[in-house]
Write an enzyme that holds these catalytic residues in place. Structure first.
Site, PDB file in Angstrom:
ATOM      1  N   GLU A 210      26.235  77.560  27.411  1.00  0.00           N
ATOM      2  CA  GLU A 210      25.177  76.582  27.720  1.00  0.00           C
ATOM      3  C   GLU A 210      23.939  76.756  26.851  1.00  0.00           C
ATOM      4  O   GLU A 210      23.186  75.824  26.635  1.00  0.00           O
ATOM      5  CB  GLU A 210      24.803  76.669  29.211  1.00  0.00           C
ATOM      6  CG  GLU A 210      24.026  77.904  29.656  1.00  0.00           C
ATOM      7  CD  GLU A 210      24.900  79.112  29.992  1.00  0.00           C
ATOM      8  OE1 GLU A 210      26.078  79.140  29.573  1.00  0.00           O
ATOM      9  OE2 GLU A 210      24.405  80.046  30.666  1.00  0.00           O
TER      10      GLU A 210
ATOM     11  N   HIS B 238      27.562  82.866  27.238  1.00  0.00           N
ATOM     12  CA  HIS B 238      26.817  81.739  27.801  1.00  0.00           C
ATOM     13  C   HIS B 238      26.799  80.551  26.841  1.00  0.00           C
ATOM     14  O   HIS B 238      25.834  80.382  26.079  1.00  0.00           O
ATOM     15  CB  HIS B 238      25.376  82.172  28.113  1.00  0.00           C
ATOM     16  CG  HIS B 238      25.304  83.129  29.261  1.00  0.00           C
ATOM     17  ND1 HIS B 238      25.228  82.713  30.562  1.00  0.00           N
ATOM     18  CD2 HIS B 238      25.326  84.478  29.295  1.00  0.00           C
ATOM     19  CE1 HIS B 238      25.191  83.767  31.359  1.00  0.00           C
ATOM     20  NE2 HIS B 238      25.255  84.855  30.610  1.00  0.00           N
TER      21      HIS B 238
ATOM     22  N   CYS C  89      30.331  83.960  32.423  1.00  0.00           N
ATOM     23  CA  CYS C  89      29.911  85.356  32.588  1.00  0.00           C
ATOM     24  C   CYS C  89      30.391  85.912  33.938  1.00  0.00           C
ATOM     25  O   CYS C  89      31.576  86.166  34.091  1.00  0.00           O
ATOM     26  CB  CYS C  89      28.409  85.474  32.394  1.00  0.00           C
ATOM     27  SG  CYS C  89      27.941  87.091  31.786  1.00  0.00           S
TER      28      CYS C  89
HETATM   29  N1  GLN Z   1      26.498  90.827  36.435  1.00  0.00           N
HETATM   30  C1  GLN Z   1      27.485  90.644  35.421  1.00  0.00           C
HETATM   31  C2  GLN Z   1      27.360  91.675  34.321  1.00  0.00           C
HETATM   32  O1  GLN Z   1      26.329  92.296  34.167  1.00  0.00           O
HETATM   33  C3  GLN Z   1      27.430  89.250  34.843  1.00  0.00           C
HETATM   34  C4  GLN Z   1      26.151  88.945  34.148  1.00  0.00           C
HETATM   35  C5  GLN Z   1      25.947  87.467  33.925  1.00  0.00           C
HETATM   36  O2  GLN Z   1      26.586  86.655  34.568  1.00  0.00           O
HETATM   37  N2  GLN Z   1      25.055  87.101  33.053  1.00  0.00           N
HETATM   38  O3  GLN Z   1      28.264  91.880  33.567  1.00  0.00           O
END
Ligand code: GLN
Length: 573
Positions: free
Chosen positions: A547, A545, A406
């Protein structure tokens, strides 16, 4: 008239609820899990392990968490305070206990598997404003408790056992409506349909060499005073519980002796199903429901998991370069997924937490040299991001395996844009929004509209904090011949998301020219899902994600392969 449980957007109005006492073709048996004496006894783990044991005996299960706090959901709670936010396929931001539940049972959690006092109250107040209560005085009993009971009843005809964990400890002021609701619920159901399992602690007094049962007695008394008589007591203890003490607990707490189950400290949480089975937890539960003869358990999977935890061949060192490094629970699922990746390769993964902010001012090399792989996890806000960008650069130039998740992917893209593709001002719009001024060329930007399935979804910067993210499971299409296609063994995947910003495809050509391949895209081709460096042994950034979907008995392919790559690196040094 069917009642329905809704979130504030009315999204789940479709989950019609049968009147609690009737209508179901199959009626789930309910196990309510409560805790006393102290918090953090491992209720979530006990619930998850019990779920796995019931599955091993051939039953279907669903696990639920009821949290007494007043936040509507954990989405806006700081990871420092509350640990990770676990995201479900259907886009709910939930408590990290739901992660445990999934990792032990493999049953994907749903929006309707987690609720807080905040959501219950907000539903009740919303109904009141709509006039649903026809002018009646709104009270905790019955209106709040009915709302909780409605929640509990969702999907009660889908599984054999519904395991509902109540957060906090008995006696907490905020928890009272939940305790009252489960008490009522067990009475609404036919006799024998619900049982109560209570977790307590037996403190050990070193001076006298004794385990003390009094706090457990008090805690059970507290439960009795609100009308709940536990059927099973799970007692955490650092020392073996002597028969005499077990008898005493049974006598004073009004439970059967066989229903006093010991929970000893374990080296790994994944030993819990076998350990609880040894102590007779699943048998005690089946006895409490009068299920006889009890189907024999098949524990092959858990024996294999335990074997992989204990018998490994070598170790690798992985650095997690993040912001919330003081509280390991903030990256709970990542840590677990790395453990699973280790199990897949029969190695032990040693995780070290590295504070990204240190690299804002210091050279990352002395901090990162010696690691066999680097992982940059998700996060929000600008703090620490320059450090993460430096970590990505270090991994790219030193050819160390890198997994960016992310925000970790977004930082890898910014690093590539700045240092390889000739865009020195590259950055994320997120940081400009935060700072209130434009400083960066937005290679990561705020996308306001996209497609999910056949529906168009829109978001505004000004939306309330809970509702602005791309949340839940989305499909991605992988490029033929890419590293990720090889790792997944498929060209189409589905992974969970939780973010506001996206890599802008406007820069795709420029970045691909220098070797950063966009190897995974949303099916409509608009949203970059995965990037990978073509000429690097293992450098992958993912917008989702992975994970969240890894299990000890089914390690996520990305984590399994990331650890495999780390093993390769360890052989080179
Ligand atoms: N802050 C980033 C976004 O909103 C990444 C979010 C995250 O890593 N879950 O896109």
């Amino acid at each position: 008239m069917p009642r329905s449980f809704q979130d504030r957007s009315g999204r789940f109005a479709a989950y019609h609820i049968k009147e609690i006492t009737g209508g179901a073709t199959r009626m789930a048996r309910y196990i309510f899990i409560t805790g006393g004496v102290v918090s953090s006894l491992g209720k979530g783990l006990a619930s998850a392990a019990l779920g796995a044991l019931l599955q091993a005996r051939g039953f279907s299960v669903r696990l639920r968490k009821l949290d007494p706090y007043l936040n509507v959901d954990p989405g806006t709670m700081s990871p420092f305070e509350h640990g990770e936010v676990f995201v479900t396929d259907d886009g709910a931001e939930t408590d990290l206990d739901l992660g445990h539940y999934e990792r032990f049972t493999g049953v994907p959690a749903r929006y309707t598997d987690s609720v807080s006092s905040g959501r219950i109250y907000s539903n009740v107040l919303e109904r009141e404003r709509r006039g649903d209560y026809l002018g009646k005085t709104i009270q905790v009993v019955p209106h709040v408790t009915n709302e909780i009971k409605d929640f509990l009843a969702i999907g009660d005809d889908e599984v054999d056992f519904m395991l509902c964990e109540i957060g906090g400890t008995v006696g907490d002021i905020e928890g009272l409506p939940f305790f009252e609701a489960i008490r009522q619920f067990s009475h609404d159901k036919p006799r024998g349909q619900c049982i109560f399992m209570h977790l307590t602690l037996l403190p050990y007094l070193a001076a006298s060499g004794e385990l003390k049962t009094k706090p457990t007695q008090h805690s059970v008394k507290e439960l009795h005073s609100i009308g709940i008589a536990p059927d099973i007591l799970v007692c955490r203890s650092e020392h073996p519980i002597p028969e005499k003490e077990r008898e005493k607990i049974a006598l004073f707490c009004n439970v059967r002796k066989e229903s006093v189950v010991a929970a000893y400290d374990l080296k790994s949480i994944y030993e819990a199903p076998l350990a609880y089975h040894r102590e007779g937890l699943d048998q005690a539960v089946l006895d409490a429901f009068d299920i006889s003869p009890a189907p024999k358990p098949d524990l092959t999977v858990w024996k294999d998991v335990a074997d992989r935890i204990h018998n490994f061949d070598g170790e690798v060192n992985v650095a997690i370069v993040g912001k919330y490094v003081q509280l390991e629970d903030a990256y709970k699922s990542i840590k677990e997924a790395l453990t699973h990746g280790g199990m897949a390769n029969r190695v032990k993964v040693n995780v070290q937490w590295v504070d990204a902010e240190v690299f804002d001012t210091e050279d990352p090399a002395p901090h990162l040299e010696g690691f066999h792989a680097i992982l940059v996890p998700g996060g929000f806000g600008e703090r620490g991001t320059e450090g993460k960008i430096k970590a990505a650069e270090f991994a790219r130039t030193r050819k160390i395996p890198y997994l960016g998740i992310c925000l970790g992917m977004q930082m890898a893209v910014i690093e590539a844009a700045r240092n390889v593709a000739g865009l020195p001002d590259a950055g994320s719009e997120e940081f400009d929004h935060e700072a209130g001024k434009k400083r960066f060329e937005p290679v990561v930007y705020h996308l306001k509209e996209w497609v999910q399935g056949n529906e168009k979804v829109q978001r505004k910067v000004s939306d309330d904090k809970g509702g602005t993210m791309r949340l839940g499971a989305y499909d991605a299409t992988l490029s033929k011949g890419s590293k990720v296609a090889d790792i997944y063994g498929s060209l189409s995947i589905e992974e969970r998301h939780r973010h506001r910003y996206e890599v802008d495809t406007k820069y795709r050509e420029k970045l691909e020219e220098v070797g950063l391949r966009f190897s995974g895209m949303s099916p409509d081709g608009r949203l970059p899902e995965i990037v990978e460096w073509a000429d690097h042994p293992w450098f992958i950034g993912v917008q989702f994600h992975p994970e969240l979907k890894s299990k000890p008995f089914a390690p996520h392919p990305l984590f399994a392969d990331f650890v495999r790559a780390a093993i390769e690196t360890s052989r080179l040094v």
